[in-house]
Design a protein around this motif. Structure first.
Motif, PDB file in Angstrom:
ATOM      1  N   MET A  44      35.299  11.169  15.150  1.00 24.96           N
ATOM      2  CA  MET A  44      34.600  10.850  16.405  1.00 24.96           C
ATOM      3  C   MET A  44      35.627  10.363  17.421  1.00 24.96           C
ATOM      4  O   MET A  44      36.450   9.501  17.106  1.00 24.96           O
ATOM      5  CB  MET A  44      33.578   9.735  16.123  1.00 24.96           C
ATOM      6  N   ASP A  45      35.587  10.971  18.647  1.00 26.05           N
ATOM      7  CA  ASP A  45      36.530  10.548  19.695  1.00 26.05           C
ATOM      8  C   ASP A  45      36.208   9.135  20.160  1.00 26.05           C
ATOM      9  O   ASP A  45      35.033   8.799  20.389  1.00 26.05           O
ATOM     10  CB  ASP A  45      36.416  11.510  20.892  1.00 26.05           C
ATOM     11  N   ARG A  46      37.271   8.325  20.305  1.00 26.38           N
ATOM     12  CA  ARG A  46      37.104   6.953  20.834  1.00 26.38           C
ATOM     13  C   ARG A  46      37.548   6.957  22.298  1.00 26.38           C
ATOM     14  O   ARG A  46      38.679   7.331  22.631  1.00 26.38           O
ATOM     15  CB  ARG A  46      37.958   5.990  20.017  1.00 26.38           C
ATOM     16  N   ILE A  47      36.628   6.565  23.179  1.00 20.41           N
ATOM     17  CA  ILE A  47      36.874   6.649  24.617  1.00 20.41           C
ATOM     18  C   ILE A  47      36.921   5.241  25.215  1.00 20.41           C
ATOM     19  O   ILE A  47      36.019   4.428  24.956  1.00 20.41           O
ATOM     20  CB  ILE A  47      35.739   7.451  25.321  1.00 20.41           C
ATOM     21  N   LEU A  48      37.966   4.975  25.999  1.00 15.47           N
ATOM     22  CA  LEU A  48      38.046   3.712  26.745  1.00 15.47           C
ATOM     23  C   LEU A  48      37.331   3.881  28.079  1.00 15.47           C
ATOM     24  O   LEU A  48      37.611   4.846  28.807  1.00 15.47           O
ATOM     25  CB  LEU A  48      39.509   3.337  27.002  1.00 15.47           C
ATOM     26  N   VAL A  49      36.419   2.948  28.387  1.00 15.72           N
ATOM     27  CA  VAL A  49      35.754   2.929  29.699  1.00 15.72           C
ATOM     28  C   VAL A  49      36.100   1.608  30.371  1.00 15.72           C
ATOM     29  O   VAL A  49      35.626   0.538  29.949  1.00 15.72           O
ATOM     30  CB  VAL A  49      34.225   3.079  29.566  1.00 15.72           C
ATOM     31  N   THR A  50      36.959   1.649  31.387  1.00 14.12           N
ATOM     32  CA  THR A  50      37.282   0.406  32.091  1.00 14.12           C
ATOM     33  C   THR A  50      36.200   0.150  33.132  1.00 14.12           C
ATOM     34  O   THR A  50      35.676   1.094  33.728  1.00 14.12           O
ATOM     35  CB  THR A  50      38.642   0.504  32.827  1.00 14.12           C
ATOM     36  N   GLY A  51      35.822  -1.114  33.311  1.00 11.05           N
ATOM     37  CA  GLY A  51      34.694  -1.403  34.203  1.00 11.05           C
ATOM     38  C   GLY A  51      33.390  -0.909  33.596  1.00 11.05           C
ATOM     39  O   GLY A  51      32.434  -0.599  34.279  1.00 11.05           O
ATOM     40  N   GLY A  94      27.620  11.071  21.222  1.00 11.76           N
ATOM     41  CA  GLY A  94      28.300  10.843  19.948  1.00 11.76           C
ATOM     42  C   GLY A  94      29.696  10.270  20.053  1.00 11.76           C
ATOM     43  O   GLY A  94      30.411  10.157  19.052  1.00 11.76           O
ATOM     44  N   PHE A  95      30.100   9.877  21.260  1.00  7.94           N
ATOM     45  CA  PHE A  95      31.427   9.262  21.394  1.00  7.94           C
ATOM     46  C   PHE A  95      31.365   7.786  20.979  1.00  7.94           C
ATOM     47  O   PHE A  95      30.338   7.120  21.166  1.00  7.94           O
ATOM     48  CB  PHE A  95      31.917   9.339  22.850  1.00  7.94           C
ATOM     49  N   GLU A  96      32.503   7.286  20.423  1.00 15.51           N
ATOM     50  CA  GLU A  96      32.633   5.844  20.216  1.00 15.51           C
ATOM     51  C   GLU A  96      33.251   5.262  21.489  1.00 15.51           C
ATOM     52  O   GLU A  96      34.194   5.844  22.039  1.00 15.51           O
ATOM     53  CB  GLU A  96      33.546   5.540  19.022  1.00 15.51           C
ATOM     54  N   VAL A  97      32.723   4.160  21.985  1.00 17.51           N
ATOM     55  CA  VAL A  97      33.166   3.627  23.277  1.00 17.51           C
ATOM     56  C   VAL A  97      33.786   2.239  23.123  1.00 17.51           C
ATOM     57  O   VAL A  97      33.242   1.379  22.423  1.00 17.51           O
ATOM     58  CB  VAL A  97      31.994   3.548  24.278  1.00 17.51           C
ATOM     59  N   VAL A  98      34.948   2.066  23.789  1.00 22.18           N
ATOM     60  CA  VAL A  98      35.549   0.737  23.944  1.00 22.18           C
ATOM     61  C   VAL A  98      35.479   0.394  25.421  1.00 22.18           C
ATOM     62  O   VAL A  98      35.913   1.194  26.261  1.00 22.18           O
ATOM     63  CB  VAL A  98      37.043   0.740  23.511  1.00 22.18           C
ATOM     64  N   ILE A  99      34.891  -0.739  25.737  1.00 22.29           N
ATOM     65  CA  ILE A  99      34.774  -1.175  27.135  1.00 22.29           C
ATOM     66  C   ILE A  99      35.801  -2.259  27.415  1.00 22.29           C
ATOM     67  O   ILE A  99      35.941  -3.198  26.645  1.00 22.29           O
ATOM     68  CB  ILE A  99      33.364  -1.744  27.411  1.00 22.29           C
ATOM     69  N   ILE A 100      36.505  -2.095  28.532  1.00 19.11           N
ATOM     70  CA  ILE A 100      37.297  -3.199  29.094  1.00 19.11           C
ATOM     71  C   ILE A 100      36.587  -3.621  30.374  1.00 19.11           C
ATOM     72  O   ILE A 100      36.256  -2.775  31.215  1.00 19.11           O
ATOM     73  CB  ILE A 100      38.735  -2.753  29.438  1.00 19.11           C
ATOM     74  N   PHE A 112      46.698  -1.124  24.325  1.00 28.22           N
ATOM     75  CA  PHE A 112      46.994   0.219  23.818  1.00 28.22           C
ATOM     76  C   PHE A 112      47.759   0.182  22.496  1.00 28.22           C
ATOM     77  O   PHE A 112      47.734   1.150  21.732  1.00 28.22           O
ATOM     78  CB  PHE A 112      47.739   1.045  24.881  1.00 28.22           C
ATOM     79  N   LEU A 113      48.390  -0.947  22.201  1.00 20.07           N
ATOM     80  CA  LEU A 113      48.987  -1.107  20.866  1.00 20.07           C
ATOM     81  C   LEU A 113      47.876  -1.272  19.830  1.00 20.07           C
ATOM     82  O   LEU A 113      47.878  -0.671  18.764  1.00 20.07           O
ATOM     83  CB  LEU A 113      49.914  -2.340  20.834  1.00 20.07           C
ATOM     84  N   LYS A 114      46.860  -2.043  20.227  1.00 18.35           N
ATOM     85  CA  LYS A 114      45.750  -2.324  19.307  1.00 18.35           C
ATOM     86  C   LYS A 114      44.859  -1.099  19.140  1.00 18.35           C
ATOM     87  O   LYS A 114      44.447  -0.744  18.042  1.00 18.35           O
ATOM     88  CB  LYS A 114      44.929  -3.506  19.857  1.00 18.35           C
ATOM     89  N   TYR A 115      44.578  -0.428  20.273  1.00 21.66           N
ATOM     90  CA  TYR A 115      43.681   0.745  20.248  1.00 21.66           C
ATOM     91  C   TYR A 115      44.527   2.000  20.495  1.00 21.66           C
ATOM     92  O   TYR A 115      44.478   2.605  21.555  1.00 21.66           O
ATOM     93  CB  TYR A 115      42.605   0.608  21.310  1.00 21.66           C
ATOM     94  N   ASN A 116      45.339   2.354  19.484  1.00 24.40           N
ATOM     95  CA  ASN A 116      46.264   3.474  19.726  1.00 24.40           C
ATOM     96  C   ASN A 116      45.624   4.829  19.460  1.00 24.40           C
ATOM     97  O   ASN A 116      46.255   5.871  19.553  1.00 24.40           O
ATOM     98  CB  ASN A 116      47.519   3.313  18.842  1.00 24.40           C
ATOM     99  N   PRO A 163      51.318  11.529  23.713  1.00 17.97           N
ATOM    100  CA  PRO A 163      51.514  12.983  23.633  1.00 17.97           C
ATOM    101  C   PRO A 163      50.416  13.778  24.330  1.00 17.97           C
ATOM    102  O   PRO A 163      50.654  14.866  24.833  1.00 17.97           O
ATOM    103  CB  PRO A 163      51.539  13.270  22.124  1.00 17.97           C
ATOM    104  N   ASP A 164      49.205  13.213  24.371  1.00 22.63           N
ATOM    105  CA  ASP A 164      48.108  13.992  24.959  1.00 22.63           C
ATOM    106  C   ASP A 164      47.099  13.020  25.538  1.00 22.63           C
ATOM    107  O   ASP A 164      46.360  12.370  24.802  1.00 22.63           O
ATOM    108  CB  ASP A 164      47.455  14.856  23.855  1.00 22.63           C
ATOM    109  N   SER A 165      47.103  12.858  26.862  1.00 21.16           N
ATOM    110  CA  SER A 165      46.213  11.872  27.491  1.00 21.16           C
ATOM    111  C   SER A 165      45.186  12.562  28.370  1.00 21.16           C
ATOM    112  O   SER A 165      45.509  13.518  29.072  1.00 21.16           O
ATOM    113  CB  SER A 165      47.032  10.907  28.345  1.00 21.16           C
ATOM    114  N   ASN A 166      43.959  12.040  28.323  1.00 26.19           N
ATOM    115  CA  ASN A 166      42.864  12.595  29.127  1.00 26.19           C
ATOM    116  C   ASN A 166      42.277  11.474  29.970  1.00 26.19           C
ATOM    117  O   ASN A 166      41.838  10.453  29.430  1.00 26.19           O
ATOM    118  CB  ASN A 166      41.800  13.193  28.205  1.00 26.19           C
ATOM    119  N   PHE A 167      42.287  11.657  31.298  1.00 26.45           N
ATOM    120  CA  PHE A 167      42.009  10.542  32.220  1.00 26.45           C
ATOM    121  C   PHE A 167      41.035  10.984  33.305  1.00 26.45           C
ATOM    122  O   PHE A 167      41.277  11.978  33.994  1.00 26.45           O
ATOM    123  CB  PHE A 167      43.342  10.097  32.854  1.00 26.45           C
TER     124      PHE A 167
END
Ligand code: WQD
Length: 340
Positions: free
Chosen positions: A1-8, A25-31, A70-74, A117-121
């Protein structure tokens, strides 16, 4: 499952996007730094989807904190960046706060993503970058006109920063979504636009007036060269907007993008005047809205509504809700938070 960061991710558009990501179905991390939101929103999200996103209280102006994140959530595979200050008038009074909060945070995020290596923003941009466009509806190739406010400037500069970085970092894939006017709330009324002080935007001011919190709405000018003299905007349901973010993210994750920096106008393609929005509210609420015509507001453009052909054809996305449906959802939300 892709883990997606959502800021705000506890903000107005961010929270609705988290719900749609979880639905897909995405796993979400909120900042979120909670400067313009509250932890109650996390409860609202969980109440809707039954899933609680990971939450990190963090201020993106703290470069070291961003690096530690980003070290913690690599294993984050995508980032949707909403966290920013967004009040046009406030930005005129507090330019340095806006440039620091909206640009430093973007730079610190990109510094982390550029070395992966591969970032999606996905970047939260705004139709404000067009200023008063010459032609309606507005396409993505319309000229970017010098912004009237530091807020608008941070969106223009933000897009330039991303574009310049993508030019030399082929591993960074980015999409800027240029929002028109987001309104409304989730149909469950468990999340919506949290009012902080006197609303600057039209729709929350209308619903607060309808709820009796405000005596009357001031219509900022009825002498514009439009059908009824009031300004025209493209009011898009926030859930439609949220779904556009999921579609754009999937485009990048599935490598369907044609270049590594793309922009899309996200609106309904329909222009509505201030008086038409008022009439919509009166229809859906069955109330008469108390309003007066006042002077024009400094910096307002006459008309701005989207040509959504590119998003329709390339993203396969189209706004589904009508103005009345969006206004009803805004009114249902207002009544719930006021226990009406
Ligand atoms: C809409 C229309 C007002 C309030 C701004 C930002 C944009 C985005 C959305 C962040 C205008 C009129 C408003 C009122 C009124 N923000 N109005 N009485 O200015 O189109 O866009 O908010 O992403 O970037 O620029 O939205 O809702 O403030 O105004 O008559 O009390 O309603 O004059 O014509 P705007 P808005």
């Amino acid at each position: 499952m892709d883990r997606i960061l959502v800021t705000g991710g506890l903000g107005f558009i961010g929270s609705h996007t988290v719900v749609e990501l979880q639905n897909e179905g995405f796993e979400v991390v909120i900042i979120d730094n909670l400067s313009n939101s509250s932890l109650n929103v996390l409860e609202g999200i969980t109440a809707i989807t039954g899933k609680t996103p990971i939450f990190e209280k963090l201020d993106l102006r703290d470069k070291a904190a961003v690096q530690d994140f980003f070290l913690k959530y690599n294993n984050v595979t995508g980032v949707i960046h909403f966290a920013a200050s967004k009040a046009v008038g406030e930005s005129v009074q507090e330019p340095l706060m806006y440039y620091e909060n909206n640009l430093n945070t973007l730079i610190y995020l990109l510094q982390e993503l550029a070395v992966k290596p591969d970032s999606n923003f996905i970047f939260s941009s705004s139709c404000t970058v067009y200023g008063q466009a010459d032609e309606m509806p507005i396409t993505e190739s319309a000229p970017i006109i010098a912004a009237e406010s530091p807020y608008g400037n941070t969106k223009q500069i933000g897009e330039e920063i991303i574009k310049d970085t993508c030019k030399v970092k082929p591993n960074l894939n980015a999409i800027a979504l240029r929002y028109f006017n987001p309104i409304g709330a989730h149909q469950t009324a468990k999340i919506g636009e949290l009012p902080m002080g006197v609303p600057q935007n039209l729709v929350p001011f209308i619903t607060q007036t309808g709820a009796g919190l405000r005596d009357s709405l001031l219509v900022f000018g009825d002498d514009y060269p439009t059908s009824d003299g009031t300004c025209i905007r493209d009011y898009i349901h926030v859930v439609d907007l949220a779904k556009a973010h999921v579609v754009a993210l999937k485009r990048l994750l599935n490598k369907k993008n044609t270049t590594n920096y793309e922009t899309f106008n996200i609106g309904t393609g329909v222009g509505s005047s201030v008086l038409e929005v008022i009439n919509s509210f009166e229809r859906v609420s069955n109330k008469n809205l108390n309003y007066q015509i006042a002077d024009r507001r400094e910096g307002d453009v006459i008309s701005a509504y989207a040509d959504t052909t590119k998003a329709n054809n390339e993203l396969g996305w189209k706004a589904q809700s009508t103005l009345d449906e969006a206004m009803l959802s805004a009114w249902m939300w207002e009544q719930r938070i006021r226990n009406l």
